[in-house]
Design an enzyme around this catalytic site. Structure first.
Site, PDB file in Angstrom:
ATOM      1  N   HIS A 112      46.433 -29.564  32.907  1.00  0.00           N
ATOM      2  CA  HIS A 112      47.778 -29.757  33.087  1.00  0.00           C
ATOM      3  C   HIS A 112      48.149 -30.988  32.163  1.00  0.00           C
ATOM      4  O   HIS A 112      49.209 -31.219  31.794  1.00  0.00           O
ATOM      5  CB  HIS A 112      48.116 -30.114  34.495  1.00  0.00           C
ATOM      6  CG  HIS A 112      47.984 -31.483  35.174  1.00  0.00           C
ATOM      7  ND1 HIS A 112      46.847 -31.517  35.951  1.00  0.00           N
ATOM      8  CD2 HIS A 112      48.429 -32.615  35.048  1.00  0.00           C
ATOM      9  CE1 HIS A 112      46.772 -32.739  36.404  1.00  0.00           C
ATOM     10  NE2 HIS A 112      47.617 -33.688  35.761  1.00  0.00           N
ATOM     11  N   ASP A 142      42.137 -26.309  37.024  1.00  0.00           N
ATOM     12  CA  ASP A 142      42.892 -27.480  36.428  1.00  0.00           C
ATOM     13  C   ASP A 142      42.026 -28.133  35.529  1.00  0.00           C
ATOM     14  O   ASP A 142      41.986 -29.279  35.445  1.00  0.00           O
ATOM     15  CB  ASP A 142      43.645 -28.103  37.286  1.00  0.00           C
ATOM     16  CG  ASP A 142      44.421 -29.262  36.701  1.00  0.00           C
ATOM     17  OD1 ASP A 142      45.154 -28.962  35.625  1.00  0.00           O
ATOM     18  OD2 ASP A 142      44.823 -30.246  37.079  1.00  0.00           O
ATOM     19  N   SER A 215      45.273 -38.683  35.642  1.00  0.00           N
ATOM     20  CA  SER A 215      44.764 -37.504  35.296  1.00  0.00           C
ATOM     21  C   SER A 215      43.765 -36.963  34.342  1.00  0.00           C
ATOM     22  O   SER A 215      44.116 -37.355  33.219  1.00  0.00           O
ATOM     23  CB  SER A 215      46.012 -36.384  35.456  1.00  0.00           C
ATOM     24  OG  SER A 215      46.500 -36.083  36.631  1.00  0.00           O
TER      25      SER A 215
END
Length: 470
Positions: A112, A142, A215
């Site tokens: 993402h 992911d 992230s």
């Protein structure tokens, strides 16, 4: 003058004991300084540029997927910044984190973080900024693998997430809100967590402070080994609330290996719909306690059907691994090698038995088509992979013709909003019935001109416009 009474001896004694206890407690806390000095050079900042009009907020999930989340789980990469960061802008920019896994420039991050990006820039600890090429990405886990053109780079030491224990100290390095090389620490709160819409990753739960920009960054243990990749948080406010989640590095490296070798990830597939075993269900199925995965439905034509698995069976072991909760099963099956013969211990009609099943490959869409043949992403100008539909698939999808999109690479099709599981019905007003039609039409399309493409998404037809570059 007020007379002050002398304190009893026991008060001073307890005070000394308290100070000594506090000193022992403080001395037992870990010192992260050496770990950070040695391993932070392998952590990178990742910035992306997207030229699409799609909103950059929550880019890891589509709007309809966000609406379906029963809890407030969020992928975090970094808020858009710079000119034109709104919904209608032509260019949006975002930031995230990553880490180097090989001296020749392979970088691991979250999918993402780079999803939908037209440009990816990796900034190293020595402040060099290098363009990155997307080697492969996997939305289900992911994860994404990038490659930068550099040599003799610092690399992380990859650990074993299976050795993690609840209560163990862990540390994160990343770029929250664009503040490079921010260090936060905490403990492992739980392991093997299953999140909504995330059936194939047994997440590590921690209380490490994770915010937008973290992230894709590494989660270290006290030995300086990467044991996870920071991915999501649980939040009611939009910010960190003490509950964060990381992808186990064991799972990540299996995905990386497949992405580097094949460009995609093949997951094991059993072909059953399962549910949790409650106390009442356990009693009704002759179990002494609630455990296992109850088979609610067997998918027609699946490996489970071929092996003789039946509705009402309770799977209690998979290749010797105990299934305590139903969520344990997808993790194990998903990581299995396609074609592997696995043993399932089941309870059927109150009696225990063992059956053997040959693991299949997880379809692109649950219960959908397993493409027998398709057009590879690299071989067409749309930079997508498509597959023909058989009669059953056309009936289920309520389409009379067209090809299913199974993978979307970087380029014009992604910028136009085409997604996996869309059915392409016509291109430039020419009907698409087969791979031959698709390849011929796409090859003949003019460059730098708007081309109408009719897609069918969840039974609803709509046109999108693609403009191919030279």
């Amino acid at each position: 003058m007020t007379k002050i009474s002398p304190r009893p001896f026991w008060v001073f004694f307890l005070s000394v004991i308290g100070l000594l206890s506090a000193g022992v407690q403080a001395g037992s806390l870990p010192d992260f300084t050496k770990l950070v000095e040695e391993h932070s050079p392998a952590v990178v900042n990742i910035s992306t540029v997207s030229h699409s009009k799609r909103s950059p907020y929550n880019r890891g999930l589509r709007p309809e997927e966000l609406e379906q989340l029963p809890e407030f789980f969020r992928h975090f990469f970094g808020a858009p910044y710079g000119p034109g960061s709104g919904q209608e802008s032509r260019e949006t920019q975002s930031m995230g984190s990553g880490f180097i896994v090989s001296e020749d420039g392979f970088v691991l991050t979250n999918n993402h973080v780079i999803d939908g990006a037209d440009e990816i820039i990796v900034r190293l600890s020595d402040r060099r900024e290098l363009p990155a090429k997307l080697i492969g990405a996997d939305a289900r886990s992911d994860l994404a693998v990038l490659k930068i053109d550099a040599e003799d780079l610092p690399v992380v030491k990859v650990g074993k997430s299976e050795k993690l224990k609840t209560g163990e100290w862990v540390l994160a390095i990343g770029s929250p809100f664009g503040f490079d090389y921010t260090v936060t620490a905490g403990i492992v709160s739980a392991i093997g967590r299953t999140l909504p819409n995330e059936n194939y990753v047994p997440f590590i739960q921690t209380d490490v402070a994770i915010n937008p920009g973290n992230s894709g960054g590494p989660l270290f243990n006290l030995d300086g080994e990467v044991v996870g990749i920071n991915s999501q948080i649980y939040t009611r406010s939009g910010g960190f609330m003490g509950v964060s989640f990381a992808i186990p590095i064991d799972v990540a490296m299996e995905v990386v290996d497949q992405l580097q070798k094949k460009g995609y990830v093949a997951r094991g597939w059993l072909g059953v719909l399962i549910q949790e075993v409650s106390k009442d269900l356990a009693e009704s199925f002759g179990l002494k306690k609630p455990h296992g995965a109850l088979v609610a439905q067997v998918v027609p034509g699946s490996p489970a059907e071929a092996a003789g698995l039946m509705q009402g069976d309770v799977i209690i072991k998979y290749d010797g691994e105990v299934i305590n909760r139903s969520s344990d099963l997808p993790h194990l099956v998903g990581r299995a090698v396609v074609g592997k013969k696995s043993k399932l211990d089941i309870i059927r009609a109150g009696k225990r038995q063992t059956i053997t099943v040959e693991i299949g490959e997880l379809p692109t869409e649950q219960g959908a088509v397993i493409p027998a043949k398709g057009s590879k992403v690299e071989s067409n100008r749309f930079n997508i992979e498509v597959a023909e539909l058989d009669e059953n698939a056309r009936k289920r999808l309520q389409v009379s013709n067209g090809l299913m999109v199974t993978q979307v690479g970087q380029g014009a099709a992604r910028n136009a909003g085409i997604r996996a599981n869309d059915v392409i019905s016509s291109i430039n007003n020419q009907e698409i019935k087969s791979l031959t039609d698709f390849n011929a039409v796409v090859k003949s399309l003019p460059s730098n001109r708007a081309i109408p493409v009719l897609i069918i998404r969840q039974g609803n037809p709509s046109f999108v416009v693609i403009k191919l570059k030279e």
